[in-house]
Scaffold this motif. Structure first.
Motif, PDB file in Angstrom:
ATOM      1  N   PHE A  92       0.837  -1.194   0.000  1.00  0.00           N
ATOM      2  CA  PHE A  92       0.000   0.000   0.000  1.00  0.00           C
ATOM      3  C   PHE A  92       0.873   1.245   0.000  1.00  0.00           C
ATOM      4  O   PHE A  92       1.819   1.350   0.772  1.00  0.00           O
ATOM      5  CB  PHE A  92      -0.913   0.036   1.234  1.00  0.00           C
ATOM      6  N   ARG A  93       0.523   2.162  -0.859  1.00  0.00           N
ATOM      7  CA  ARG A  93       1.191   3.461  -0.882  1.00  0.00           C
ATOM      8  C   ARG A  93       0.165   4.522  -0.507  1.00  0.00           C
ATOM      9  O   ARG A  93      -0.895   4.615  -1.120  1.00  0.00           O
ATOM     10  CB  ARG A  93       1.776   3.753  -2.262  1.00  0.00           C
ATOM     11  N   SER A  94       0.477   5.303   0.522  1.00  0.00           N
ATOM     12  CA  SER A  94      -0.467   6.288   1.039  1.00  0.00           C
ATOM     13  C   SER A  94      -0.199   7.655   0.436  1.00  0.00           C
ATOM     14  O   SER A  94       0.952   8.092   0.323  1.00  0.00           O
ATOM     15  CB  SER A  94      -0.338   6.359   2.567  1.00  0.00           C
ATOM     16  N   PHE A  95      -1.281   8.320   0.047  1.00  0.00           N
ATOM     17  CA  PHE A  95      -1.211   9.680  -0.487  1.00  0.00           C
ATOM     18  C   PHE A  95      -2.084  10.577   0.386  1.00  0.00           C
ATOM     19  O   PHE A  95      -3.299  10.645   0.194  1.00  0.00           O
ATOM     20  CB  PHE A  95      -1.689   9.710  -1.939  1.00  0.00           C
ATOM     21  N   PRO A  96      -1.496  11.260   1.373  1.00  0.00           N
ATOM     22  CA  PRO A  96      -2.317  12.058   2.287  1.00  0.00           C
ATOM     23  C   PRO A  96      -2.805  13.350   1.655  1.00  0.00           C
ATOM     24  O   PRO A  96      -2.103  13.988   0.881  1.00  0.00           O
ATOM     25  CB  PRO A  96      -1.357  12.347   3.445  1.00  0.00           C
ATOM     26  N   GLU A  97      -4.048  13.716   2.040  1.00  0.00           N
ATOM     27  CA  GLU A  97      -4.640  14.992   1.655  1.00  0.00           C
ATOM     28  C   GLU A  97      -4.444  15.283   0.175  1.00  0.00           C
ATOM     29  O   GLU A  97      -3.960  16.338  -0.222  1.00  0.00           O
ATOM     30  CB  GLU A  97      -4.061  16.121   2.505  1.00  0.00           C
ATOM     31  N   SER A  98      -4.819  14.324  -0.652  1.00  0.00           N
ATOM     32  CA  SER A  98      -4.598  14.453  -2.087  1.00  0.00           C
ATOM     33  C   SER A  98      -5.838  14.976  -2.788  1.00  0.00           C
ATOM     34  O   SER A  98      -6.941  14.952  -2.258  1.00  0.00           O
ATOM     35  CB  SER A  98      -4.203  13.097  -2.683  1.00  0.00           C
ATOM     36  N   ILE A  99      -5.639  15.443  -3.990  1.00  0.00           N
ATOM     37  CA  ILE A  99      -6.711  15.940  -4.816  1.00  0.00           C
ATOM     38  C   ILE A  99      -7.003  14.909  -5.902  1.00  0.00           C
ATOM     39  O   ILE A  99      -6.109  14.490  -6.626  1.00  0.00           O
ATOM     40  CB  ILE A  99      -6.332  17.283  -5.480  1.00  0.00           C
ATOM     41  N   LEU A 100      -8.262  14.503  -5.982  1.00  0.00           N
ATOM     42  CA  LEU A 100      -8.672  13.572  -7.019  1.00  0.00           C
ATOM     43  C   LEU A 100      -9.744  14.230  -7.878  1.00  0.00           C
ATOM     44  O   LEU A 100     -10.573  14.989  -7.386  1.00  0.00           O
ATOM     45  CB  LEU A 100      -9.250  12.291  -6.410  1.00  0.00           C
ATOM     46  N   GLU A 101      -9.736  13.931  -9.149  1.00  0.00           N
ATOM     47  CA  GLU A 101     -10.785  14.399 -10.035  1.00  0.00           C
ATOM     48  C   GLU A 101     -11.737  13.252 -10.329  1.00  0.00           C
ATOM     49  O   GLU A 101     -11.317  12.131 -10.566  1.00  0.00           O
ATOM     50  CB  GLU A 101     -10.194  14.933 -11.348  1.00  0.00           C
ATOM     51  N   GLY A 102     -13.026  13.549 -10.288  1.00  0.00           N
ATOM     52  CA  GLY A 102     -14.005  12.496 -10.521  1.00  0.00           C
ATOM     53  C   GLY A 102     -15.232  13.019 -11.217  1.00  0.00           C
ATOM     54  O   GLY A 102     -15.300  14.167 -11.628  1.00  0.00           O
ATOM     55  N   LEU A 233     -10.476  -5.014   6.241  1.00  0.00           N
ATOM     56  CA  LEU A 233     -10.767  -4.277   5.006  1.00  0.00           C
ATOM     57  C   LEU A 233      -9.504  -4.105   4.164  1.00  0.00           C
ATOM     58  O   LEU A 233      -9.552  -4.177   2.935  1.00  0.00           O
ATOM     59  CB  LEU A 233     -11.370  -2.914   5.327  1.00  0.00           C
ATOM     60  N   LEU A 234      -8.382  -3.875   4.829  1.00  0.00           N
ATOM     61  CA  LEU A 234      -7.121  -3.769   4.097  1.00  0.00           C
ATOM     62  C   LEU A 234      -6.784  -5.086   3.398  1.00  0.00           C
ATOM     63  O   LEU A 234      -6.302  -5.085   2.261  1.00  0.00           O
ATOM     64  CB  LEU A 234      -5.989  -3.353   5.039  1.00  0.00           C
ATOM     65  N   LEU A 235      -7.041  -6.196   4.068  1.00  0.00           N
ATOM     66  CA  LEU A 235      -6.809  -7.508   3.455  1.00  0.00           C
ATOM     67  C   LEU A 235      -7.706  -7.687   2.225  1.00  0.00           C
ATOM     68  O   LEU A 235      -7.254  -8.155   1.177  1.00  0.00           O
ATOM     69  CB  LEU A 235      -7.066  -8.622   4.463  1.00  0.00           C
ATOM     70  N   CYS A 236      -8.998  -7.299   2.363  1.00  0.00           N
ATOM     71  CA  CYS A 236      -9.915  -7.424   1.230  1.00  0.00           C
ATOM     72  C   CYS A 236      -9.459  -6.559   0.068  1.00  0.00           C
ATOM     73  O   CYS A 236      -9.498  -6.981  -1.087  1.00  0.00           O
ATOM     74  CB  CYS A 236     -11.321  -7.024   1.667  1.00  0.00           C
ATOM     75  N   ALA A 237      -9.049  -5.333   0.365  1.00  0.00           N
ATOM     76  CA  ALA A 237      -8.583  -4.429  -0.685  1.00  0.00           C
ATOM     77  C   ALA A 237      -7.305  -4.962  -1.339  1.00  0.00           C
ATOM     78  O   ALA A 237      -7.120  -4.874  -2.556  1.00  0.00           O
ATOM     79  CB  ALA A 237      -8.337  -3.038  -0.111  1.00  0.00           C
ATOM     80  N   HIS A 238      -6.434  -5.521  -0.536  1.00  0.00           N
ATOM     81  CA  HIS A 238      -5.184  -6.111  -1.023  1.00  0.00           C
ATOM     82  C   HIS A 238      -5.479  -7.235  -2.011  1.00  0.00           C
ATOM     83  O   HIS A 238      -4.909  -7.274  -3.126  1.00  0.00           O
ATOM     84  CB  HIS A 238      -4.383  -6.620   0.173  1.00  0.00           C
ATOM     85  N   LEU A 239      -6.408  -8.117  -1.676  1.00  0.00           N
ATOM     86  CA  LEU A 239      -6.739  -9.246  -2.540  1.00  0.00           C
ATOM     87  C   LEU A 239      -7.419  -8.794  -3.840  1.00  0.00           C
ATOM     88  O   LEU A 239      -7.098  -9.298  -4.920  1.00  0.00           O
ATOM     89  CB  LEU A 239      -7.642 -10.223  -1.788  1.00  0.00           C
ATOM     90  N   SER A 240      -8.359  -7.846  -3.725  1.00  0.00           N
ATOM     91  CA  SER A 240      -9.048  -7.389  -4.933  1.00  0.00           C
ATOM     92  C   SER A 240      -8.089  -6.661  -5.862  1.00  0.00           C
ATOM     93  O   SER A 240      -8.211  -6.749  -7.094  1.00  0.00           O
ATOM     94  CB  SER A 240     -10.229  -6.488  -4.568  1.00  0.00           C
ATOM     95  N   SER A 241      -7.112  -5.971  -5.299  1.00  0.00           N
ATOM     96  CA  SER A 241      -6.127  -5.275  -6.135  1.00  0.00           C
ATOM     97  C   SER A 241      -5.198  -6.263  -6.824  1.00  0.00           C
ATOM     98  O   SER A 241      -4.798  -6.053  -7.969  1.00  0.00           O
ATOM     99  CB  SER A 241      -5.309  -4.296  -5.281  1.00  0.00           C
ATOM    100  N   ILE A 242      -4.834  -7.355  -6.130  1.00  0.00           N
ATOM    101  CA  ILE A 242      -4.027  -8.403  -6.761  1.00  0.00           C
ATOM    102  C   ILE A 242      -4.781  -8.992  -7.966  1.00  0.00           C
ATOM    103  O   ILE A 242      -4.225  -9.170  -9.056  1.00  0.00           O
ATOM    104  CB  ILE A 242      -3.676  -9.518  -5.758  1.00  0.00           C
ATOM    105  N   GLU A 243      -6.062  -9.277  -7.761  1.00  0.00           N
ATOM    106  CA  GLU A 243      -6.873  -9.838  -8.842  1.00  0.00           C
ATOM    107  C   GLU A 243      -6.967  -8.872 -10.014  1.00  0.00           C
ATOM    108  O   GLU A 243      -6.886  -9.279 -11.173  1.00  0.00           O
ATOM    109  CB  GLU A 243      -8.266 -10.177  -8.317  1.00  0.00           C
ATOM    110  N   ALA A 244      -7.143  -7.589  -9.724  1.00  0.00           N
ATOM    111  CA  ALA A 244      -7.233  -6.579 -10.800  1.00  0.00           C
ATOM    112  C   ALA A 244      -5.918  -6.495 -11.553  1.00  0.00           C
ATOM    113  O   ALA A 244      -5.911  -6.328 -12.783  1.00  0.00           O
ATOM    114  CB  ALA A 244      -7.610  -5.222 -10.217  1.00  0.00           C
TER     115      ALA A 244
END
Length: 244
Positions: A92-102, A233-244
């Motif tokens: 996991f790489r953390s990006f604090p207080e970042s700006i995202l466009e959506g 939740l981190l484990l779930c996110a980790h697994l789904s990201s591996i699959e992706a």
């Protein structure tokens, strides 16, 4: 923009964005579906390190009730996330207080968003020091929806299709959400709940006041429960990201 939504991050309201994820704005979240939360046990030494770090923060910033800024609360709670994220080494790489466009918000500022293997899979949001009423809580959740969508938009532009988990501290409770976006139409937004929880207990996990003159056992027990839920939740996110 493609949905003709003209909503800024700071001003997004629940009644403006609920329909975007198939919710009725006039049912005030009573129609939200749930996904099942679990606890993944963490070693006692890891829990001890979290509590020790929070004790250091307590000495610097005082208990939650004494905090005068969101930054103080953020630093007080940060050991829960920093210690757990570190368990995944460099995944996991953390990006604090970042700006995202959506789609729903052109510029949305969030506390942290976590990327794993290139996809944004977890966002952690801390809002006001304390939310005063149900309307403010709904509008806080509206910001979670907008920011989850921003994460999903970023993922889809890079070819990743993963659920985005949102963790919200609203000043009283930790709440957990799951946003399922592209390529699913319409998008869905679910609240996390433990099996058997009645609806009135689905507001989230609270963190009791830590008072130096009172036993710390209830606080430590709550930190364990919250930490193990976040870790799962981190484990779930980790697994789904591996699959992706």
């Amino acid at each position: 923009l493609e949905k003709s939504l003209d909503v800024s991050f700071s001003g997004v309201k629940y009644n403006e964005i609920a329909l975007f994820v198939g919710l009725d704005p006039f049912r005030f979240l009573k129609d939200i579906e749930t996904f099942e939360l679990h606890r993944s046990r963490i070693p006692t030494n890891l829990l001890r390190s979290i509590v020790e770090d929070m004790d250091i923060m307590l000495k610097q910033y005082g208990p939650l009730s004494a905090h005068e800024t969101e930054e103080a609360t953020s630093r007080f709670l940060s050991p829960i996330f920093h210690r757990l994220i570190a368990e995944f080494s460099f995944t996991f790489r953390s990006f604090p207080e970042s700006i995202l466009e959506g789609r729903a918000t052109m510029k949305g500022r969030i506390e942290y968003y976590l990327r794993a293997f290139g996809s944004v899979s977890v966002l952690i949001i801390q809002l006001k020091l304390k939310i005063g009423n149900d309307k403010e809580r709904l509008d806080a959740i509206a910001q979670v929806i907008a920011e989850c969508d921003a994460c999903d938009w970023k993922n889809s532009t890079e070819g990743f299709f993963v659920p985005v988990f949102g963790i919200l501290w609203d000043g009283t409770y930790f709440q957990f959400f799951k946003f399922v976006g592209a390529p699913k139409i319409p998008h869905s937004f679910l609240r996390g709940a433990f099996a058997g929880d009645p609806p009135m207990l689905r507001k989230g996990l609270s963190l009791p006041e830590l008072i130096p003159t009172v036993t710390t056992l209830p606080f430590i027990q709550s930190v364990r429960w919250i930490s193990e839920t976040v870790f799962d939740l981190l484990l779930c996110a980790h697994l789904s990201s591996i699959e992706a």
